[in-house]
Enzyme design. Structure first.
Site, PDB file in Angstrom:
ATOM      1  N   GLU A   1      28.828  -1.533 -69.836  1.00  0.00           N
ATOM      2  CA  GLU A   1      29.867  -2.013 -70.762  1.00  0.00           C
ATOM      3  C   GLU A   1      29.212  -2.456 -72.068  1.00  0.00           C
ATOM      4  O   GLU A   1      28.062  -2.911 -72.068  1.00  0.00           O
ATOM      5  CB  GLU A   1      30.602  -3.174 -70.065  1.00  0.00           C
ATOM      6  CG  GLU A   1      31.530  -4.016 -70.905  1.00  0.00           C
ATOM      7  CD  GLU A   1      32.844  -3.329 -71.260  1.00  0.00           C
ATOM      8  OE1 GLU A   1      32.781  -2.238 -71.855  1.00  0.00           O
ATOM      9  OE2 GLU A   1      33.909  -3.897 -70.971  1.00  0.00           O
ATOM     10  N   ASP A   2      29.948  -2.332 -73.168  1.00  0.00           N
ATOM     11  CA  ASP A   2      29.388  -2.775 -74.451  1.00  0.00           C
ATOM     12  C   ASP A   2      29.352  -4.297 -74.541  1.00  0.00           C
ATOM     13  O   ASP A   2      28.328  -4.902 -74.776  1.00  0.00           O
ATOM     14  CB  ASP A   2      30.170  -2.170 -75.637  1.00  0.00           C
ATOM     15  CG  ASP A   2      31.680  -2.390 -75.547  1.00  0.00           C
ATOM     16  OD1 ASP A   2      32.149  -2.975 -74.539  1.00  0.00           O
ATOM     17  OD2 ASP A   2      32.394  -1.982 -76.474  1.00  0.00           O
TER      18      ASP A   2
ATOM     19  N   ASP B   1      33.812 -10.163 -73.042  1.00  0.00           N
ATOM     20  CA  ASP B   1      34.334 -11.289 -73.815  1.00  0.00           C
ATOM     21  C   ASP B   1      35.066 -12.236 -72.856  1.00  0.00           C
ATOM     22  O   ASP B   1      34.449 -13.121 -72.268  1.00  0.00           O
ATOM     23  CB  ASP B   1      35.251 -10.722 -74.902  1.00  0.00           C
ATOM     24  CG  ASP B   1      35.746 -11.771 -75.866  1.00  0.00           C
ATOM     25  OD1 ASP B   1      35.245 -12.900 -75.828  1.00  0.00           O
ATOM     26  OD2 ASP B   1      36.646 -11.477 -76.684  1.00  0.00           O
TER      27      ASP B   1
ATOM     28  N   ARG C   1      31.487   1.919 -85.976  1.00  0.00           N
ATOM     29  CA  ARG C   1      30.766   2.198 -84.730  1.00  0.00           C
ATOM     30  C   ARG C   1      29.382   2.789 -85.020  1.00  0.00           C
ATOM     31  O   ARG C   1      28.444   2.603 -84.266  1.00  0.00           O
ATOM     32  CB  ARG C   1      31.533   3.214 -83.866  1.00  0.00           C
ATOM     33  CG  ARG C   1      32.801   2.694 -83.238  1.00  0.00           C
ATOM     34  CD  ARG C   1      33.269   3.670 -82.155  1.00  0.00           C
ATOM     35  NE  ARG C   1      34.678   3.472 -81.812  1.00  0.00           N
ATOM     36  CZ  ARG C   1      35.121   2.579 -80.931  1.00  0.00           C
ATOM     37  NH1 ARG C   1      34.276   1.790 -80.324  1.00  0.00           N
ATOM     38  NH2 ARG C   1      36.408   2.473 -80.662  1.00  0.00           N
TER      39      ARG C   1
ATOM     40  N   ASP D   1      33.391  -1.306 -82.643  1.00  0.00           N
ATOM     41  CA  ASP D   1      34.218  -1.016 -83.820  1.00  0.00           C
ATOM     42  C   ASP D   1      35.018  -2.219 -84.287  1.00  0.00           C
ATOM     43  O   ASP D   1      35.185  -3.203 -83.581  1.00  0.00           O
ATOM     44  CB  ASP D   1      35.217   0.103 -83.490  1.00  0.00           C
ATOM     45  CG  ASP D   1      36.363  -0.415 -82.605  1.00  0.00           C
ATOM     46  OD1 ASP D   1      36.076  -1.104 -81.606  1.00  0.00           O
ATOM     47  OD2 ASP D   1      37.532  -0.147 -82.936  1.00  0.00           O
TER      48      ASP D   1
ATOM     49  N   THR E   1      38.826  -7.269 -68.824  1.00  0.00           N
ATOM     50  CA  THR E   1      38.754  -5.801 -68.750  1.00  0.00           C
ATOM     51  C   THR E   1      37.825  -5.372 -67.622  1.00  0.00           C
ATOM     52  O   THR E   1      38.178  -4.538 -66.781  1.00  0.00           O
ATOM     53  CB  THR E   1      38.249  -5.221 -70.098  1.00  0.00           C
ATOM     54  OG1 THR E   1      39.065  -5.728 -71.144  1.00  0.00           O
ATOM     55  CG2 THR E   1      38.271  -3.706 -70.100  1.00  0.00           C
ATOM     56  N   LEU E   2      36.642  -5.956 -67.606  1.00  0.00           N
ATOM     57  CA  LEU E   2      35.653  -5.530 -66.616  1.00  0.00           C
ATOM     58  C   LEU E   2      36.076  -5.915 -65.196  1.00  0.00           C
ATOM     59  O   LEU E   2      35.830  -5.173 -64.247  1.00  0.00           O
ATOM     60  CB  LEU E   2      34.287  -6.128 -66.958  1.00  0.00           C
ATOM     61  CG  LEU E   2      33.106  -5.312 -66.472  1.00  0.00           C
ATOM     62  CD1 LEU E   2      33.214  -3.857 -66.879  1.00  0.00           C
ATOM     63  CD2 LEU E   2      31.810  -5.885 -66.998  1.00  0.00           C
TER      64      LEU E   2
ATOM     65  N   LYS F   1      29.524 -12.412 -74.261  1.00  0.00           N
ATOM     66  CA  LYS F   1      29.978 -13.437 -75.197  1.00  0.00           C
ATOM     67  C   LYS F   1      30.424 -14.642 -74.392  1.00  0.00           C
ATOM     68  O   LYS F   1      31.156 -14.504 -73.422  1.00  0.00           O
ATOM     69  CB  LYS F   1      31.157 -12.882 -76.004  1.00  0.00           C
ATOM     70  CG  LYS F   1      30.787 -12.649 -77.446  1.00  0.00           C
ATOM     71  CD  LYS F   1      31.716 -11.764 -78.189  1.00  0.00           C
ATOM     72  CE  LYS F   1      33.062 -12.307 -78.510  1.00  0.00           C
ATOM     73  NZ  LYS F   1      33.741 -11.435 -79.527  1.00  0.00           N
TER      74      LYS F   1
ATOM     75  N   GLY G   1      36.230 -11.219 -70.053  1.00  0.00           N
ATOM     76  CA  GLY G   1      35.854 -10.722 -68.726  1.00  0.00           C
ATOM     77  C   GLY G   1      37.000 -10.023 -68.017  1.00  0.00           C
ATOM     78  O   GLY G   1      36.826  -9.445 -66.943  1.00  0.00           O
TER      79      GLY G   1
HETATM   80  P1  5GP Z   1      37.435  -8.639 -72.512  1.00  0.00           P
HETATM   81  O1  5GP Z   1      38.445  -8.015 -71.590  1.00  0.00           O
HETATM   82  O2  5GP Z   1      36.132  -8.990 -71.831  1.00  0.00           O
HETATM   83  O3  5GP Z   1      38.019  -9.821 -73.239  1.00  0.00           O
HETATM   84  O4  5GP Z   1      37.172  -7.623 -73.673  1.00  0.00           O
HETATM   85  C1  5GP Z   1      36.357  -6.542 -73.546  1.00  0.00           C
HETATM   86  C2  5GP Z   1      36.585  -5.540 -74.645  1.00  0.00           C
HETATM   87  O5  5GP Z   1      37.107  -6.135 -75.851  1.00  0.00           O
HETATM   88  C3  5GP Z   1      35.261  -4.929 -75.037  1.00  0.00           C
HETATM   89  O6  5GP Z   1      34.967  -3.818 -74.218  1.00  0.00           O
HETATM   90  C4  5GP Z   1      35.484  -4.571 -76.481  1.00  0.00           C
HETATM   91  O7  5GP Z   1      36.119  -3.312 -76.561  1.00  0.00           O
HETATM   92  C5  5GP Z   1      36.458  -5.618 -76.993  1.00  0.00           C
HETATM   93  N1  5GP Z   1      35.709  -6.723 -77.668  1.00  0.00           N
HETATM   94  C6  5GP Z   1      35.541  -7.984 -77.231  1.00  0.00           C
HETATM   95  N2  5GP Z   1      34.789  -8.705 -78.098  1.00  0.00           N
HETATM   96  C7  5GP Z   1      34.475  -7.860 -79.107  1.00  0.00           C
HETATM   97  C8  5GP Z   1      33.676  -7.997 -80.305  1.00  0.00           C
HETATM   98  O8  5GP Z   1      33.100  -9.031 -80.636  1.00  0.00           O
HETATM   99  N3  5GP Z   1      33.568  -6.888 -81.079  1.00  0.00           N
HETATM  100  C9  5GP Z   1      34.176  -5.709 -80.782  1.00  0.00           C
HETATM  101  N4  5GP Z   1      33.993  -4.697 -81.622  1.00  0.00           N
HETATM  102  N5  5GP Z   1      34.908  -5.537 -79.656  1.00  0.00           N
HETATM  103  C10 5GP Z   1      35.058  -6.604 -78.828  1.00  0.00           C
END
Ligand code: 5GP
Length: 180
Positions: A105-106, A109, A171, A165, A113-114, A137, A111
């Site tokens: 995963e990139d 944040d 990107r 992005d 999505t994962l 993060k 958590g």
């Molecule tokens: P989560 O579900 O963990 O909150 O979010 C994960 C997804 O949100 C990441 O895969 C990414 O696509 C997007 N995302 C969260 N934080 C950032 C950030 O700081 N920069 C960018 N470009 N995308 C983010």
């Protein structure tokens, strides 16, 4: 915030991690994965789209064979709350039943999505699932995701570059930046 103000924030981007440091860290992660999976052939599942460069660099630094596939999720609703609905928009194509899987995963944040993707992948009956994330993060974590291989931990900020992005732009910046 209006579009002009957002664009201005992009112009105010600050270098966070230069490409040389990313390269070094990715090599270390790949070495660790190669040691941990010696004699095996994991399936690397990249979470599209932000992961593209990270996965490409990581995979080419491995000294073990590996298969590569991709998965994609879309989230609906506010990303500021846990009421978001997450749906897979692209599933894996390689059979992964009984296989060691590494989800790549990139950025993690909240958590959410994962966590959702892990549940979907678990249903396919892999032998094991580990997580490799370029960035964890810390500021908005809602669900603790067990990251086995973590590139960088940062406290806050919106990150762009190296696959990440803002509105599908930036990107292709080779370094990681934070919007200042
Ligand atoms: P989560 O579900 O963990 O909150 O979010 C994960 C997804 O949100 C990441 O895969 C990414 O696509 C997007 N995302 C969260 N934080 C950032 C950030 O700081 N920069 C960018 N470009 N995308 C983010």
């Amino acid at each position: 915030m209006n579009l002009f103000a957002l664009e201005k924030r992009i112009l105010d981007k600050k270098l966070l991690i230069p490409r040389k440091s990313i390269e070094k860290r990715v090599k270390k992660l790949a070495n660790q994965i190669s040691l941990d999976y010696e004699g095996r052939e994991p399936v690397l599942i990249g979470v599209l789209k932000g992961v593209i460069f990270f996965l490409a660099d990581l995979a080419r630094e491995l000294s073990i064979p590996a298969k590569i596939d991709f998965i994609r999720a879309a989230s609906y609703g506010s990303s500021m709350t846990s009421s978001r609905t997450i749906q897979l928009t692209k599933d894996v194509e390689i059979p992964i039943q009984g296989k060691p899987v590494i989800l790549v995963e990139d950025i993690v944040d909240t958590g959410l999505t994962l966590t959702h993707i892990m549940q979907e992948v678990e249903r396919k009956g892999p032998e094991s699932i580990r997580i490799c994330a370029l960035i964890e993060k810390l500021e908005r974590q809602e669900t603790k995701v067990p990251i086995d291989y973590c590139g960088f931990r940062i406290n806050e900020g919106f990150i762009i570059g190296y696959g990440l992005d803002f509105d599908e732009k930036y990107r292709n910046l080779p370094d990681l930046y934070v919007l200042s």
